[in-house]
Every structure is written in structure tokens, then in C-alpha cells.
Design a protein around this motif. Sequence first.
Motif, mmCIF file in Angstrom:
data_model
loop_
_atom_site.group_PDB
_atom_site.id
_atom_site.type_symbol
_atom_site.label_atom_id
_atom_site.label_comp_id
_atom_site.label_asym_id
_atom_site.label_seq_id
_atom_site.Cartn_x
_atom_site.Cartn_y
_atom_site.Cartn_z
ATOM 1 N N MET A 1 -5.032 4.264 -4.924
ATOM 2 C CA MET A 1 -5.010 4.282 -3.469
ATOM 3 C C MET A 1 -4.722 2.877 -2.924
ATOM 4 N N ILE A 2 -3.634 2.755 -2.178
ATOM 5 C CA ILE A 2 -3.232 1.493 -1.576
ATOM 6 C C ILE A 2 -3.766 1.425 -0.140
ATOM 7 N N LYS A 3 -4.298 0.259 0.221
ATOM 8 C CA LYS A 3 -4.819 0.081 1.582
ATOM 9 C C LYS A 3 -4.069 -1.047 2.288
ATOM 10 N N SER A 4 -3.686 -0.767 3.517
ATOM 11 C CA SER A 4 -3.076 -1.803 4.347
ATOM 12 C C SER A 4 -4.157 -2.772 4.805
ATOM 13 N N MET A 5 -3.737 -4.009 5.141
ATOM 14 C CA MET A 5 -4.714 -4.962 5.672
ATOM 15 C C MET A 5 -4.890 -4.810 7.182
ATOM 16 N N THR A 6 -4.004 -4.075 7.828
ATOM 17 C CA THR A 6 -4.200 -3.795 9.251
ATOM 18 C C THR A 6 -4.951 -2.476 9.373
ATOM 19 N N GLY A 7 -5.862 -2.419 10.316
ATOM 20 C CA GLY A 7 -6.644 -1.202 10.471
ATOM 21 C C GLY A 7 -7.524 -1.264 11.698
ATOM 22 N N PHE A 8 -8.094 -0.100 12.059
ATOM 23 C CA PHE A 8 -8.981 -0.023 13.217
ATOM 24 C C PHE A 8 -10.004 1.073 12.975
ATOM 25 N N GLY A 9 -11.248 0.782 13.330
ATOM 26 C CA GLY A 9 -12.304 1.785 13.223
ATOM 27 C C GLY A 9 -13.306 1.612 14.355
ATOM 28 N N ARG A 10 -13.795 2.724 14.876
ATOM 29 C CA ARG A 10 -14.754 2.664 15.980
ATOM 30 C C ARG A 10 -15.794 3.753 15.834
ATOM 31 N N CYS A 11 -17.031 3.410 16.172
ATOM 32 C CA CYS A 11 -18.109 4.397 16.168
ATOM 33 C C CYS A 11 -19.059 4.076 17.319
ATOM 34 N N LEU A 237 1.115 0.015 -7.838
ATOM 35 C CA LEU A 237 1.061 0.843 -6.631
ATOM 36 C C LEU A 237 0.410 2.191 -6.922
ATOM 37 N N GLU A 238 0.669 2.733 -8.111
ATOM 38 C CA GLU A 238 0.084 4.015 -8.481
ATOM 39 C C GLU A 238 -1.400 3.874 -8.789
ATOM 40 N N VAL A 239 -1.779 2.771 -9.434
ATOM 41 C CA VAL A 239 -3.193 2.541 -9.770
ATOM 42 C C VAL A 239 -3.994 2.289 -8.501
ATOM 43 N N GLY A 240 -3.434 1.469 -7.608
ATOM 44 C CA GLY A 240 -4.079 1.193 -6.324
ATOM 45 C C GLY A 240 -5.180 0.158 -6.426
ATOM 46 N N GLY A 241 -6.004 0.085 -5.392
ATOM 47 C CA GLY A 241 -7.054 -0.922 -5.312
ATOM 48 C C GLY A 241 -6.555 -2.160 -4.584
ATOM 49 N N SER A 242 -7.277 -3.249 -4.751
ATOM 50 C CA SER A 242 -6.894 -4.514 -4.108
ATOM 51 C C SER A 242 -5.862 -5.227 -4.974
ATOM 52 N N VAL A 243 -4.589 -4.853 -4.797
ATOM 53 C CA VAL A 243 -3.521 -5.352 -5.679
ATOM 54 C C VAL A 243 -2.551 -6.271 -4.944
ATOM 55 N N GLY A 244 -2.845 -6.586 -3.693
ATOM 56 C CA GLY A 244 -1.905 -7.365 -2.890
ATOM 57 C C GLY A 244 -1.519 -8.692 -3.516
ATOM 58 N N ARG A 245 -2.504 -9.457 -3.972
ATOM 59 C CA ARG A 245 -2.215 -10.779 -4.555
ATOM 60 C C ARG A 245 -1.393 -10.655 -5.828
ATOM 61 N N ARG A 285 8.390 -8.417 -0.548
ATOM 62 C CA ARG A 285 7.355 -9.449 -0.367
ATOM 63 C C ARG A 285 6.728 -9.362 1.013
ATOM 64 N N GLU A 286 7.533 -9.100 2.026
ATOM 65 C CA GLU A 286 7.007 -8.982 3.381
ATOM 66 C C GLU A 286 6.037 -7.800 3.476
ATOM 67 N N GLN A 287 6.390 -6.694 2.850
ATOM 68 C CA GLN A 287 5.514 -5.530 2.885
ATOM 69 C C GLN A 287 4.247 -5.754 2.074
ATOM 70 N N ILE A 288 4.375 -6.459 0.974
ATOM 71 C CA ILE A 288 3.206 -6.724 0.124
ATOM 72 C C ILE A 288 2.170 -7.548 0.875
ATOM 73 N N GLN A 289 2.636 -8.393 1.803
ATOM 74 C CA GLN A 289 1.691 -9.188 2.592
ATOM 75 C C GLN A 289 0.751 -8.302 3.400
ATOM 76 N N ASN A 290 1.133 -7.051 3.603
ATOM 77 C CA ASN A 290 0.300 -6.117 4.369
ATOM 78 C C ASN A 290 -0.683 -5.342 3.513
ATOM 79 N N ILE A 291 -0.618 -5.554 2.193
ATOM 80 C CA ILE A 291 -1.481 -4.786 1.287
ATOM 81 C C ILE A 291 -2.733 -5.577 0.965
ATOM 82 N N GLU A 292 -3.863 -4.883 1.019
ATOM 83 C CA GLU A 292 -5.156 -5.528 0.735
ATOM 84 C C GLU A 292 -5.230 -5.995 -0.717
#
Length: 292
Positions: A1-11, A237-245, A285-292
Motif C-alpha cells: 500500500m502506497i501513501k501520498s504525503m499530501t492528505g486531510f483528515g477531520r473529526c 510500489l507493489e510491496v508498499g509502505g514508507s518507500v519514498g526515500r 522523481r517528481e511523483q516520488i517526492q509525493n510518496i511517504e
Amino acid sequence: MIKSMTGFGRCEVVTSECKISVEIKAVNHRYLDLSIKMPKKFNYFEAAIRNLLKSYIQRGKVDVFISYEDYTEGNLCLRYNRSLAAEYMEHFRQMEEQFGIPNDVTVSKLASMPEVLVMEQEPEDEDAMWRQLSAVVEEAAKKFVDSRVQEGEKLKADLLGKLSYMEELVDFIVERSPAILTEYRQRLEEKVRELLAGAAMEEGRIAAEVTIYADKICVDEEMVRLRSHIDATRKELEVGGSVGRKLDFIAQEMNREANTTLSKSTDLQTSDRAIALKTEIEKVREQIQNIE
């Protein structure tokens, strides 16, 4: 599971006693940078809030906004100072004896004496407050992560498409290489024929020149490494996690191979594909900068 670094959450939670709202938003950042804005009454819980959020967020510049509305009218209570009231009564008795006058102090008069009855803030139940606050923060964090995951899936699909296109460019360069040598040999033979004006050519010399040229323009190793980097990126990308770096490092290596390929190229078609590779790697590379 890949996660973007941009996000929003509210409760937001509303009870008969209060309303607590938590908003979390984030943008790209190399590390985790948490900024929390909240009422002073929650300052005691800042370290706990940070630890809770760190279990959900690994990277990004994260802004957290916590608001609180109290519906209990200040939680004021009336405190009766028994010991002070007793001191007042003892002094009244002494005054009665000393001056021979009747003690006419009533309960209402005693209650009006300074500090006998005092309005004060009722002490907060910190454990109960933390249970309530942490539940809202955690729910906002979960929604925040969900939004990152949704955006991350879009990033993953886009990156996989770019990787497939890069593979097509690599395939073309690899398939083009033998034709480049054949064309070079033909051009070389034509020039030699012109120079010798019909005299016999030295096939050995021609072969040697072609071999030297082949070594000079050979990009077999670069293409092998590029394929390996593409496969590694796809796997991460298939394994996922914090793989941005990690993906950013792989992209740097891919760019190095593309640069070398372009510097070795003497063929227009190969140069065009090498430039396209560099362009696509930069997009990756530009897109990878958005990955956690």
C-alpha cells in the motif's frame, strides 16, 4: 500500500459537556514535521498527541488544528472553608466575652465573611479528558491516512504507467544497437571505397574499426541496470509502505544510466529515446517526492 504525503483528515465530537474538533493536513517534506495548534488546556497532552500521530504518520509537514468548546459554563463550584469559619466564630466568641455584648452572628452573616464561601474552577479529570481527546485525534488520523492511501493509489498507477513506457524506450535502444553497428560498417566501407578508388579493402582493418566503435557506443550494461532499477521500483510500489526515500535513490541511479546512454549515443534515434528516458525519469522523481 502506497501513501501520498499530501492528505486531510477531520473529526468532530459533540457531547452535552463540550465539542472537540481535530483537523489534520499535510504536504511534502523530507522528514516528519508536526505542528500542533490547540487550546492551552490541552498543552499538557502535547507529547502524548505527538506520539499518537507518529504511529500513523512517518513523513510530511503536518499541521494539526484542535479546537474546544466548553458547554458546562466554566465548571464552577462553591467551596466551604470550614476551618476559616471556625476561626471567625472563635474570634466572635472572644469579642463577646471581652466587650460584654451579645453574639448575634447568623449563618448568613458568617457565610458573607471573606473566603468562607469561595467560587472556584472544578478540577479537571485529566484521564477522562485524554480519553475523549485521544479518541477524536485518532479518528482524524485514521481519516487522514485513508485520504493518503487513496491519493497513493493514484500515484502508484501513474508511476507504473511511466515505468512501462520507460521499458519500451529501453527495448527500443537495445533493439536499435545492432542496426547502428551495421549502418556504421556500411558507411565506413563506402568511405574506404571512395578513398581507395576501387582498390581492395582490408577486411581486418574494417572489422577492427567496427569493434572499436562498438565498444565506444555500447550501452548494454546501462540498459541492464536500467531494467533492474525499473523492476526494483515496480517491486517497491507493489510491496508498499514508507518507500519514498528508497524510490528517490533508485530514480537517481536511473537518471545516471540515462545520462551515460545519452553521452555515448551517436545515433539520432537512440539519442531521442535517451532524452525521453531522462524526461520520464524526472517525472518519476517528481511523483516520488509525493510518496511517504
